[in-house]
Design an enzyme around this catalytic site. Structure first.
Site, PDB file in Angstrom:
ATOM      1  N   THR A 173     -10.011   0.395  -5.224  1.00  0.00           N
ATOM      2  CA  THR A 173      -9.197  -0.654  -5.839  1.00  0.00           C
ATOM      3  C   THR A 173     -10.015  -1.289  -6.955  1.00  0.00           C
ATOM      4  O   THR A 173     -11.241  -1.331  -6.868  1.00  0.00           O
ATOM      5  CB  THR A 173      -8.880  -1.712  -4.765  1.00  0.00           C
ATOM      6  OG1 THR A 173      -7.997  -1.139  -3.824  1.00  0.00           O
ATOM      7  CG2 THR A 173      -8.263  -2.969  -5.349  1.00  0.00           C
ATOM      8  N   ARG A 201       4.005   1.765   2.092  1.00  0.00           N
ATOM      9  CA  ARG A 201       2.903   0.937   2.598  1.00  0.00           C
ATOM     10  C   ARG A 201       2.404   0.010   1.480  1.00  0.00           C
ATOM     11  O   ARG A 201       2.249   0.412   0.335  1.00  0.00           O
ATOM     12  CB  ARG A 201       1.764   1.844   3.074  1.00  0.00           C
ATOM     13  CG  ARG A 201       0.526   1.105   3.582  1.00  0.00           C
ATOM     14  CD  ARG A 201      -0.517   0.923   2.504  1.00  0.00           C
ATOM     15  NE  ARG A 201      -1.751   0.334   3.024  1.00  0.00           N
ATOM     16  CZ  ARG A 201      -2.727  -0.128   2.242  1.00  0.00           C
ATOM     17  NH1 ARG A 201      -2.600  -0.092   0.938  1.00  0.00           N
ATOM     18  NH2 ARG A 201      -3.818  -0.637   2.774  1.00  0.00           N
ATOM     19  N   VAL A 202       2.181  -1.251   1.809  1.00  0.00           N
ATOM     20  CA  VAL A 202       1.649  -2.223   0.857  1.00  0.00           C
ATOM     21  C   VAL A 202       0.379  -2.821   1.449  1.00  0.00           C
ATOM     22  O   VAL A 202       0.352  -3.175   2.636  1.00  0.00           O
ATOM     23  CB  VAL A 202       2.685  -3.333   0.560  1.00  0.00           C
ATOM     24  CG1 VAL A 202       2.078  -4.444  -0.277  1.00  0.00           C
ATOM     25  CG2 VAL A 202       3.903  -2.748  -0.153  1.00  0.00           C
ATOM     26  N   GLY A 203      -0.656  -2.942   0.653  1.00  0.00           N
ATOM     27  CA  GLY A 203      -1.918  -3.505   1.125  1.00  0.00           C
ATOM     28  C   GLY A 203      -2.093  -4.958   0.744  1.00  0.00           C
ATOM     29  O   GLY A 203      -1.122  -5.679   0.470  1.00  0.00           O
ATOM     30  N   ASP A 204      -3.337  -5.386   0.687  1.00  0.00           N
ATOM     31  CA  ASP A 204      -3.657  -6.788   0.423  1.00  0.00           C
ATOM     32  C   ASP A 204      -3.524  -7.164  -1.059  1.00  0.00           C
ATOM     33  O   ASP A 204      -3.328  -8.335  -1.400  1.00  0.00           O
ATOM     34  CB  ASP A 204      -5.106  -7.079   0.842  1.00  0.00           C
ATOM     35  CG  ASP A 204      -6.091  -6.194   0.064  1.00  0.00           C
ATOM     36  OD1 ASP A 204      -6.027  -4.956   0.224  1.00  0.00           O
ATOM     37  OD2 ASP A 204      -6.914  -6.732  -0.711  1.00  0.00           O
ATOM     38  N   THR A 224     -11.568  -6.089  -2.329  1.00  0.00           N
ATOM     39  CA  THR A 224     -11.337  -4.651  -2.257  1.00  0.00           C
ATOM     40  C   THR A 224     -11.675  -4.202  -0.838  1.00  0.00           C
ATOM     41  O   THR A 224     -12.429  -4.874  -0.146  1.00  0.00           O
ATOM     42  CB  THR A 224     -12.198  -3.881  -3.270  1.00  0.00           C
ATOM     43  OG1 THR A 224     -12.140  -2.479  -2.972  1.00  0.00           O
ATOM     44  CG2 THR A 224     -13.648  -4.316  -3.249  1.00  0.00           C
ATOM     45  N   GLY A 225     -11.117  -3.066  -0.444  1.00  0.00           N
ATOM     46  CA  GLY A 225     -11.431  -2.562   0.893  1.00  0.00           C
ATOM     47  C   GLY A 225     -10.180  -2.181   1.645  1.00  0.00           C
ATOM     48  O   GLY A 225      -9.142  -1.865   1.041  1.00  0.00           O
ATOM     49  N   GLY A 227      -7.038  -2.732   3.168  1.00  0.00           N
ATOM     50  CA  GLY A 227      -6.077  -3.816   3.002  1.00  0.00           C
ATOM     51  C   GLY A 227      -5.561  -4.405   4.296  1.00  0.00           C
ATOM     52  O   GLY A 227      -5.366  -5.619   4.398  1.00  0.00           O
TER      53      GLY A 227
END
Ligand code: GLY
Length: 316
Positions: A173, A201-204, A224-225, A227
């Site tokens: 990211t 799918r949605v992350g942070d 970053t990382g 999510g």
């Protein structure tokens, strides 16, 4: 009119993701280039928000990171991207999730912030917005724009997805934070997600308070990382709360990243910048491509940072 306070200095920070893969020399060079362009904008009295948008745009267009052109595909083979941006004076923010087909999700995020009354727009509606404002489309796949690291279609995503992501450990990211000559902060991030993920799918990254937060009275944060772990701990807002309570950036990062690991075995890296110019770059992963520049000497870009390598540079 240049109303910059005489003692105010600008500083820019950038990351290209935390993970278990060592950043490549082209990625490091691209981060350096983005820092140089971002700092030049800051010296031209551009606001922190425009600086952050520009720096992230450089990485999105490079195809070298998991963002914009280089985004990982989801399990149906489609790239769906997330991004968000926030400024620290009025706490204005915008984000897009599951955006398909555009090089600069960060620009779409800023348009959500500036052209709508909303904070988050998703899917085909985000695409319509990007289309309406004529943002740059991703061209049809050519050898140089082919999707990187196609997700294995046979991958099993069940209750083990968390450990599967961790095993693959490649996040990449991108994100940035900036302090401008007016003393304002901004933060942003952009991503194609994680190497293996369900469609949708949605992350942070597009979630204000998880992947990104900015408040002049606390700090600017870009995460970053993994999510899922960052969302569960509400990392960006939590870090801002720690800063407001008087923690230094370095101590706040140690505290929050430490709990992320000890409580839920999460993985993350962060940029944290306060309006007094103090900052830190920390991560729980073996590597994190990141850097900073305040105009003194050359831009600093490294492939990893540790608590030992936290930087606390007063802005004077
Ligand atoms: N941190 C990026 C993601 O998990 O989507």
């Amino acid at each position: 009119m240049n109303n910059r306070p005489s003692s105010q200095k600008s500083i820019v920070l950038i990351h290209g993701g935390a993970g278990s893969h060592r950043p490549t020399p082209p990625q490091i060079e691209c981060l350096r280039q983005a820092l140089q362009e971002g700092y030049a904008l800051s010296q031209a009295t551009q606001p922190a928000l425009a600086i952050v948008e520009h720096m992230i745009g450089v990485l999105e267009a490079s195809g070298l990171f998991n963002a914009g052109l280089g985004s990982f595909p989801q399990l149906d083979g489609k790239q769906r991207m997330d991004a968000s941006i926030m400024e620290g004076q009025q706490l204005m923010a915008g984000g897009v999730a599951s955006l398909e087909g555009y090089v600069h999700p960060i620009q779409a995020a800023r348009l959500v912030m500036t052209k709508t009354d909303h904070v988050l727009v998703v899917g085909r509606h985000a695409k319509h917005l990007a289309q309406h404002f004529s943002l740059q489309r991703i061209p049809r796949a050519t050898p140089s724009t082919q999707i990187r690291s196609p997700a294995p279609k046979h991958a099993l995503i069940k209750s083990r997805s968390f450990s599967l992501y961790k095993k693959m450990g490649q996040y990449e990211t991108v994100g940035a934070v900036a302090l401008d000559l007016q003393g304002n902060l901004a933060a942003g991030a952009s991503t194609g997600g994680v190497p293996v993920m369900f469609p949708g799918r949605v992350g942070d990254t597009p979630l204000i308070g998880s992947g990104v937060y900015a408040d002049n009275s606390s700090g600017a944060i870009s995460m970053t990382g993994l999510g899922e772990s960052i969302i569960r701990m509400g990392m960006a807002k939590w870090l801002a709360v720690l800063l407001k309570a008087g923690y230094s950036p370095s101590r706040a990062a140690r505290q929050a990243l430490g709990e992320l690991v000890s409580r839920i075995h999460g993985e993350a890296g962060c940029l944290i910048l306060k309006s007094n110019g103090k900052f830190t770059i920390q991560h729980t992963t073996p590597w994190m491509a990141a850097g900073y520049w305040n105009g003194k000497g050359p831009p600093i870009v490294r492939d990893r940072f540790s608590a030992r390598h936290s930087f606390h540079q007063p802005n004077s």
